[in-house]
Write a protein that holds these residues in place. Structure first.
Motif, PDB file in Angstrom:
ATOM      1  N   SER A  97      39.687  43.576  33.220  1.00  0.00           N
ATOM      2  CA  SER A  97      40.510  43.217  32.792  1.00  0.00           C
ATOM      3  C   SER A  97      40.896  41.819  31.573  1.00  0.00           C
ATOM      4  CB  SER A  97      42.193  43.243  32.721  1.00  0.00           C
ATOM      5  OG  SER A  97      42.317  43.064  33.794  1.00  0.00           O
ATOM      6  N   SER A  98      39.951  41.118  32.432  1.00  0.00           N
ATOM      7  CA  SER A  98      40.041  39.078  32.036  1.00  0.00           C
ATOM      8  C   SER A  98      38.059  39.333  32.264  1.00  0.00           C
ATOM      9  CB  SER A  98      40.855  39.271  32.442  1.00  0.00           C
ATOM     10  OG  SER A  98      42.523  38.715  32.195  1.00  0.00           O
ATOM     11  N   LEU A  99      38.352  37.470  31.624  1.00  0.00           N
ATOM     12  CA  LEU A  99      36.772  36.997  31.732  1.00  0.00           C
ATOM     13  C   LEU A  99      37.537  35.428  31.414  1.00  0.00           C
ATOM     14  CD1 LEU A  99      33.948  37.118  31.514  1.00  0.00           C
ATOM     15  CD2 LEU A  99      34.167  36.784  29.195  1.00  0.00           C
ATOM     16  N   ALA A 100      36.958  34.674  32.777  1.00  0.00           N
ATOM     17  CA  ALA A 100      37.066  33.331  32.688  1.00  0.00           C
ATOM     18  C   ALA A 100      35.779  32.493  32.641  1.00  0.00           C
ATOM     19  CB  ALA A 100      37.721  33.474  34.392  1.00  0.00           C
ATOM     20  N   ASP A 105      32.933  20.787  29.261  1.00  0.00           N
ATOM     21  CA  ASP A 105      34.589  20.168  28.328  1.00  0.00           C
ATOM     22  C   ASP A 105      35.461  20.339  29.091  1.00  0.00           C
ATOM     23  OD1 ASP A 105      34.765  22.998  28.283  1.00  0.00           O
ATOM     24  OD2 ASP A 105      35.902  22.764  26.439  1.00  0.00           O
ATOM     25  N   GLY A 106      35.593  20.493  30.111  1.00  0.00           N
ATOM     26  CA  GLY A 106      36.381  20.613  31.790  1.00  0.00           C
ATOM     27  C   GLY A 106      37.403  21.640  31.398  1.00  0.00           C
ATOM     28  N   HIS A 107      37.448  22.310  30.538  1.00  0.00           N
ATOM     29  CA  HIS A 107      38.125  23.980  30.304  1.00  0.00           C
ATOM     30  C   HIS A 107      38.060  24.745  31.275  1.00  0.00           C
ATOM     31  CE1 HIS A 107      40.539  22.016  27.020  1.00  0.00           C
ATOM     32  NE2 HIS A 107      39.675  21.499  26.940  1.00  0.00           N
ATOM     33  N   VAL A 108      38.894  25.306  32.017  1.00  0.00           N
ATOM     34  CA  VAL A 108      39.028  27.247  32.336  1.00  0.00           C
ATOM     35  C   VAL A 108      39.215  28.114  31.604  1.00  0.00           C
ATOM     36  CG1 VAL A 108      39.201  28.552  34.261  1.00  0.00           C
ATOM     37  CG2 VAL A 108      38.502  26.480  34.627  1.00  0.00           C
ATOM     38  N   LYS A 109      39.100  29.018  30.522  1.00  0.00           N
ATOM     39  CA  LYS A 109      39.903  29.740  30.079  1.00  0.00           C
ATOM     40  C   LYS A 109      39.829  30.768  30.577  1.00  0.00           C
ATOM     41  CE  LYS A 109      38.644  26.642  26.619  1.00  0.00           C
ATOM     42  NZ  LYS A 109      37.952  26.105  24.700  1.00  0.00           N
ATOM     43  N   SER A 110      40.542  32.101  29.887  1.00  0.00           N
ATOM     44  CA  SER A 110      41.279  33.420  30.227  1.00  0.00           C
ATOM     45  C   SER A 110      40.981  34.046  28.846  1.00  0.00           C
ATOM     46  CB  SER A 110      42.844  33.200  30.741  1.00  0.00           C
ATOM     47  OG  SER A 110      42.840  35.158  31.173  1.00  0.00           O
ATOM     48  N   TRP A 111      39.955  34.739  28.650  1.00  0.00           N
ATOM     49  CA  TRP A 111      39.908  35.629  27.867  1.00  0.00           C
ATOM     50  C   TRP A 111      40.266  37.320  27.968  1.00  0.00           C
ATOM     51  CZ3 TRP A 111      38.203  33.202  24.190  1.00  0.00           C
ATOM     52  CH2 TRP A 111      38.196  31.712  24.064  1.00  0.00           C
ATOM     53  N   SER A 112      40.498  38.014  27.148  1.00  0.00           N
ATOM     54  CA  SER A 112      41.175  39.501  27.505  1.00  0.00           C
ATOM     55  C   SER A 112      39.591  40.387  27.296  1.00  0.00           C
ATOM     56  CB  SER A 112      41.468  40.320  26.444  1.00  0.00           C
ATOM     57  OG  SER A 112      40.698  40.077  24.915  1.00  0.00           O
ATOM     58  N   ARG A 113      39.109  41.550  27.418  1.00  0.00           N
ATOM     59  CA  ARG A 113      38.383  42.423  27.877  1.00  0.00           C
ATOM     60  C   ARG A 113      37.033  42.414  26.887  1.00  0.00           C
ATOM     61  NH1 ARG A 113      34.687  45.095  26.871  1.00  0.00           N
ATOM     62  NH2 ARG A 113      34.088  47.075  27.617  1.00  0.00           N
ATOM     63  N   ASN A 114      37.548  42.490  25.381  1.00  0.00           N
ATOM     64  CA  ASN A 114      37.646  42.441  24.625  1.00  0.00           C
ATOM     65  C   ASN A 114      37.477  41.201  23.758  1.00  0.00           C
ATOM     66  OD1 ASN A 114      37.925  45.218  24.263  1.00  0.00           O
ATOM     67  ND2 ASN A 114      39.190  44.942  23.405  1.00  0.00           N
ATOM     68  N   GLY A 115      37.478  39.738  24.243  1.00  0.00           N
ATOM     69  CA  GLY A 115      36.580  38.524  24.001  1.00  0.00           C
ATOM     70  C   GLY A 115      38.016  38.082  23.180  1.00  0.00           C
ATOM     71  N   MET A 116      39.233  38.029  23.447  1.00  0.00           N
ATOM     72  CA  MET A 116      40.645  37.308  22.523  1.00  0.00           C
ATOM     73  C   MET A 116      40.947  36.556  23.545  1.00  0.00           C
ATOM     74  SD  MET A 116      40.269  38.907  20.171  1.00  0.00           S
ATOM     75  CE  MET A 116      42.110  38.213  18.674  1.00  0.00           C
ATOM     76  N   PHE A 117      41.008  35.286  22.809  1.00  0.00           N
ATOM     77  CA  PHE A 117      41.923  33.915  24.207  1.00  0.00           C
ATOM     78  C   PHE A 117      43.308  34.156  24.808  1.00  0.00           C
ATOM     79  CE2 PHE A 117      44.163  29.849  24.409  1.00  0.00           C
ATOM     80  CZ  PHE A 117      43.341  29.405  25.315  1.00  0.00           C
TER      81      PHE A 117
END
Length: 125
Positions: A97-100, A105-117
């Motif tokens: 359900s999520s992509l990290a 740039d030093g960021h760790v970000k979470s995205w939905s399965r469809n690529g939404m931030f």
């Protein structure tokens, strides 16, 4: 490189070509040639009863973008400015359900399965 649940290997190299290989080490098909260098590649996790969705993989690129690509080589979603600098790692959640993503740039970000931030999980200097 990344192994699929059906024991196939997906690879990408400095030639920007994504190849699908069988378990015996024989190339099966060139899936796609991407437009930038890739730093990471990962199949969507295999989830019982949802085999069709596992025909998707993600590539992280040196330009800070990531792309969700189908097994047939169609770019399903491209996120051109996910990070400033190269993406250094990708990881799907266990249920898919999520992509990290993390980047130079030093960021760790979470995205939905469809690529939404979804969220900026961490930031370091």
């Amino acid at each position: 490189m990344s192994w699929s649940a059906s024991n196939e290997l997906l690879t990408v190299g400095d030639d920007k070509k994504v190849w699908l290989w069988n378990a015996e080490g024989e190339p099966q098909v060139q899936v796609i040639e991407v437009d930038t260098f890739c730093t990471a590649l990962l199949w969507f996790p295999s989830i019982h009863g949802r085999s069709k969705e596992t025909d998707i993989f993600v590539v992280g690129c040196t330009d800070g973008s990531f792309k969700l690509i189908s097994r047939a080589g169609r770019v399903e979603k491209a996120m051109p400015n996910a990070h400033s600098g190269a993406i250094t790692a990708l990881k799907w959640s266990h249920d898919g359900s999520s992509l990290a993503t993390c980047g130079e740039d030093g960021h760790v970000k979470s995205w939905s399965r469809n690529g939404m931030f979804r969220a900026n999980l961490a930031q370091v200097g």
